[in-house]
Design a protein around this motif. Sequence first.
Motif, PDB file in Angstrom:
ATOM      1  N   ASN A  74      45.351  61.391  36.525  1.00  0.00           N
ATOM      2  CA  ASN A  74      44.875  60.243  37.288  1.00  0.00           C
ATOM      3  C   ASN A  74      45.857  59.746  38.334  1.00  0.00           C
ATOM      4  OD1 ASN A  74      42.221  59.617  35.933  1.00  0.00           O
ATOM      5  ND2 ASN A  74      43.582  59.649  34.152  1.00  0.00           N
ATOM      6  N   ASN A  75      46.853  60.568  38.661  1.00  0.00           N
ATOM      7  CA  ASN A  75      47.770  60.229  39.754  1.00  0.00           C
ATOM      8  C   ASN A  75      48.423  58.875  39.537  1.00  0.00           C
ATOM      9  OD1 ASN A  75      46.797  62.603  40.927  1.00  0.00           O
ATOM     10  ND2 ASN A  75      45.255  61.507  42.107  1.00  0.00           N
ATOM     11  N   ILE A  76      49.000  58.702  38.358  1.00  0.00           N
ATOM     12  CA  ILE A  76      49.654  57.427  38.054  1.00  0.00           C
ATOM     13  C   ILE A  76      51.136  57.575  38.366  1.00  0.00           C
ATOM     14  CG2 ILE A  76      50.140  55.731  36.261  1.00  0.00           C
ATOM     15  CD1 ILE A  76      47.678  56.787  34.797  1.00  0.00           C
ATOM     16  N   PRO A  77      51.683  56.745  39.252  1.00  0.00           N
ATOM     17  CA  PRO A  77      53.103  56.908  39.619  1.00  0.00           C
ATOM     18  C   PRO A  77      54.024  56.402  38.517  1.00  0.00           C
ATOM     19  CG  PRO A  77      52.137  55.024  40.750  1.00  0.00           C
ATOM     20  CD  PRO A  77      51.027  55.673  39.980  1.00  0.00           C
ATOM     21  N   VAL A 182      40.854  62.331  42.011  1.00  0.00           N
ATOM     22  CA  VAL A 182      41.041  60.909  41.696  1.00  0.00           C
ATOM     23  C   VAL A 182      41.770  60.230  42.842  1.00  0.00           C
ATOM     24  CG1 VAL A 182      42.074  59.275  40.084  1.00  0.00           C
ATOM     25  CG2 VAL A 182      41.156  61.429  39.230  1.00  0.00           C
ATOM     26  N   ALA A 183      41.230  59.121  43.323  1.00  0.00           N
ATOM     27  CA  ALA A 183      41.872  58.384  44.413  1.00  0.00           C
ATOM     28  C   ALA A 183      43.163  57.740  43.922  1.00  0.00           C
ATOM     29  CB  ALA A 183      40.935  57.297  44.921  1.00  0.00           C
ATOM     30  N   THR A 184      44.153  57.659  44.812  1.00  0.00           N
ATOM     31  CA  THR A 184      45.338  56.870  44.477  1.00  0.00           C
ATOM     32  C   THR A 184      45.041  55.427  44.850  1.00  0.00           C
ATOM     33  OG1 THR A 184      46.290  57.326  46.644  1.00  0.00           O
ATOM     34  CG2 THR A 184      46.963  58.750  44.829  1.00  0.00           C
ATOM     35  N   ARG A 185      45.679  54.508  44.173  1.00  0.00           N
ATOM     36  CA  ARG A 185      45.376  53.102  44.349  1.00  0.00           C
ATOM     37  C   ARG A 185      46.458  52.465  45.214  1.00  0.00           C
ATOM     38  NH1 ARG A 185      44.604  56.535  40.534  1.00  0.00           N
ATOM     39  NH2 ARG A 185      46.398  55.696  39.404  1.00  0.00           N
ATOM     40  N   PRO A 186      46.057  51.582  46.137  1.00  0.00           N
ATOM     41  CA  PRO A 186      47.073  50.953  46.987  1.00  0.00           C
ATOM     42  C   PRO A 186      47.772  49.816  46.269  1.00  0.00           C
ATOM     43  CG  PRO A 186      44.932  50.103  47.553  1.00  0.00           C
ATOM     44  CD  PRO A 186      44.713  51.118  46.466  1.00  0.00           C
ATOM     45  N   PHE A 195      38.229  56.516  31.229  1.00  0.00           N
ATOM     46  CA  PHE A 195      37.609  57.538  30.375  1.00  0.00           C
ATOM     47  C   PHE A 195      37.406  58.832  31.166  1.00  0.00           C
ATOM     48  CE2 PHE A 195      37.543  55.527  26.581  1.00  0.00           C
ATOM     49  CZ  PHE A 195      36.373  55.017  26.032  1.00  0.00           C
ATOM     50  N   CYS A 196      38.290  59.071  32.176  1.00  0.00           N
ATOM     51  CA  CYS A 196      38.148  60.231  33.058  1.00  0.00           C
ATOM     52  C   CYS A 196      36.711  60.340  33.552  1.00  0.00           C
ATOM     53  CB  CYS A 196      38.602  61.513  32.374  1.00  0.00           C
ATOM     54  SG  CYS A 196      40.402  61.643  32.359  1.00  0.00           S
ATOM     55  N   HIS A 197      36.263  59.261  34.106  1.00  0.00           N
ATOM     56  CA  HIS A 197      34.899  59.134  34.601  1.00  0.00           C
ATOM     57  C   HIS A 197      34.557  60.240  35.596  1.00  0.00           C
ATOM     58  CE1 HIS A 197      32.239  57.317  37.737  1.00  0.00           C
ATOM     59  NE2 HIS A 197      31.516  57.086  36.688  1.00  0.00           N
ATOM     60  N   HIS A 198      35.546  60.664  36.388  1.00  0.00           N
ATOM     61  CA  HIS A 198      35.294  61.711  37.380  1.00  0.00           C
ATOM     62  C   HIS A 198      34.942  63.015  36.681  1.00  0.00           C
ATOM     63  CE1 HIS A 198      39.556  61.791  36.314  1.00  0.00           C
ATOM     64  NE2 HIS A 198      39.563  63.063  36.618  1.00  0.00           N
ATOM     65  N   ARG A 199      35.568  63.297  35.540  1.00  0.00           N
ATOM     66  CA  ARG A 199      35.260  64.524  34.795  1.00  0.00           C
ATOM     67  C   ARG A 199      33.862  64.436  34.203  1.00  0.00           C
ATOM     68  NH1 ARG A 199      40.134  67.056  31.266  1.00  0.00           N
ATOM     69  NH2 ARG A 199      41.681  67.282  32.918  1.00  0.00           N
TER      70      ARG A 199
END
Lengths: 276, 548
Positions: A74-77, A182-186, A195-199
């Motif tokens: 989910n591209n979490i920094p 998955v979009a990164t969040r600003p 819940f990995c909705h994109h999957r």
Amino acid sequence: MSLRRWFTQLLAPEPSPARRDFLRNAATLSAAVAIPQLASAAPRARRRRHWGMVIDLDRCSGCNACGVACRQENNIPTYGPDPTFDGARPEWMSMLWQEPERADALPSLLPLPCMHCADPPCVKVCPVGATYKDPDGFTMQVWDRCIGCRYCMVACPYSRRSFNWTEPAWTPLELQMLNPDVATRPRGVVEKCTFCHHRVRKLQEEAALAGREPTDAECQRLPACAQACPANAITFGDLDDPDSRVAKLSGSPRAFRLLEHLGTEPSVYYLKKDRG
Amino acid sequence: MAGRIFALARRHPRRVLPAGTAGWYALIALALGLIGLAIYAYSVQFREGYIVTNLRNPGRGGAAWGLYIAMDVYFVGVSFAGITVASIARLFKLQVLEPVTRLAELLTISALLAGACVVVADLGRPGHGLLELPALARPSSPFFGTFTLVVAGYLFSSLVAFFLTGRRDAATMARIGPRWLRWFYRGWASGYRFTADEHARHGRTTFWLAITILPLLVCAHSTLGLIFGIQVGRPGWYSALQAPGFLVLAGASGTGMLILATVILRRMLRLRAQIPDTAIHWLGGFLWVLALVYLYFTVVEELTATYAGPTMDRHVAHSIVTGGYSTSFWVYVGTMFLGFAIPFTQYVRGRPSVRGIAIAAALVNVGAVVKRLLIVVPSQTQGSYLALEEGTYTPSWIEWSIMAGAASLVLLIILVFARIFPLTHGHEPELTRDSTLPRDRARKLASIAWATIALVLVVVGLTDSFRLWSGGDLDPRLPYAPLIFAAGVMMLFSTAVIYELLPGRRPPRAKARIVDRARTRAAPPAVALATAIRATERTNRPTSGSQP
């Protein structure tokens, strides 16, 4: 519609099923037109689901592979080891590790995703509707709409929401590893486990193109955390489907939910044999 | 028969307004300096992100809400007392409070502006917030009340009351005030004529405004308390006492701030003759009663949480009373108790003193700020039902700077206003609500039509904001439904402006000879007053050419 249901709808309205079905059917129809062999397949009415998760604490070893996989997916920094960011790193899947009181006992381990409550306090308090309940049971977010007031963060009894205190920063290697799904969040936006909705959506679209519904077997290890768990402790699926594994496990005598007395109706069940 | 202002005008035609003193200039410089610092601090926060504050995720022991939210509720609380004192003074005809009503209303307006600045500084994406809230705000969130009722209802109605009440003195100042501000006075006066009809209409609108503002205030402040009180997931917050507690603390801190503003301005601008001690003594009485009630609320809260409360409620209560936050807690109790004890002792001994009341007012405000922080922070850093990390929170210099800047904004507005407009009312006949007025059908119809349109907008905007017509969709059916609701509320209050400002019928020619009759004792006071103004004008300065 009963008075109670009308009142609940008022405070946490669900998006209209008709609109959602229309858009999904439109996507399927256009795909059907593009692929000639599927032109004869009529779009079918999608079954309503209640997506949920069961986490078996008797299997969990506390390895935190679920947390790492979630962060990656989910591209979490992470912002590196800089102590300025202590307490500021977003965390979607947390591993709660509580040391035991007795020296010879095992620590208490609790993987904590978002509970995707059926009656979520975070949805009620959002002033702009940046979070809402999907009819399939997801507590969804519209990151672009979030104004960063952080009311949902303090309203969540499980403290599952994180704020982007600054712009996400990536090392060059991490940039290459970002997940394009998955979009990164600003900066200034609140985020949480999806819940990995994109999957889930991807699976549903592929199944719809094949003219069927997703099976329970395809769903059981669908989110990144469930997929990564080496002990097979995390199971995902449709709680409303009586034949699904999550529905059977959630009915087990070992099953419990966190903070049930608060009335949030979480969709995450935990299994633990000895709750003493 | 002429009041203090006109007496001043006759003796010192250029000194109707107070002169600047060294103290005044020093405070202005301080206020401007702090506002500059706040702007710089906000620019740092805007550039680097909120990581420069000490706010952190609650799941990791941090506090997502800190000094900003505490100061927002503090400033909105301070504004509560201002307009309440002014409205109560008018409704119950408390003459002793007359000299402070204008300052009270000004305090309300400036404190609300400061609160708005602080809450916008707290938003993660303020641009998005300002654009999206008017379009998408949801009444299910207590923040909806903050953004609509407080701004549209509360701030706007205070502005309307302030404007209408000041018209009479603005009309006077348009004749005897400094030349360079005449445009401002004329605009404010908006064609005010010193007729009995104007005064009678003002009496009516004053009554109705006061009686509608008070329940609106209670609603708006209750939503502020409900922001915390309805949150079942935070031990220490979930309580039915939050909404009433917020009201009482708002009254106490606001009364205290009003006392401080009055005392400081009196001393600095030498207004002792205009604002007598009795007004401050009365406010001091109000102060100790409210401080005592709030101490009682605190005792009830602590007893409820610690007697047989749930584990985490007890844990949060203990961390406040004996744990990491105990220093702050006992500072709060001490200041609030002294804020009660000093004026109470004076009251019992029958010897109130302005100095004692001012000290008590300052102490109550310090206690109120500390208490607001104690409400907001421990339930986040210590208050999780799950065994998550616990932590601490201390505001960073950025947060303190922005808070100081917001407080300086209040100070600046009040200081500047005190030099450009009289703080006390000029002499005026008593305001009554049921004096007879001539039939004015146009005015009545215009007011009713305006109020009806406003009500329609309120109903339409509110029902659509509730998404009642959206058929389950996320967004309202009408674009900007919350803004429509807010505009309707504002229009409803501006009915008073329509009612007062609509030009009346021209007086018949015969009444133009009132000037001759004014010399007799039988002339009505309003007319005699008008003559006094004209007499002042003729003797002290050349006429500017405009005939009344």
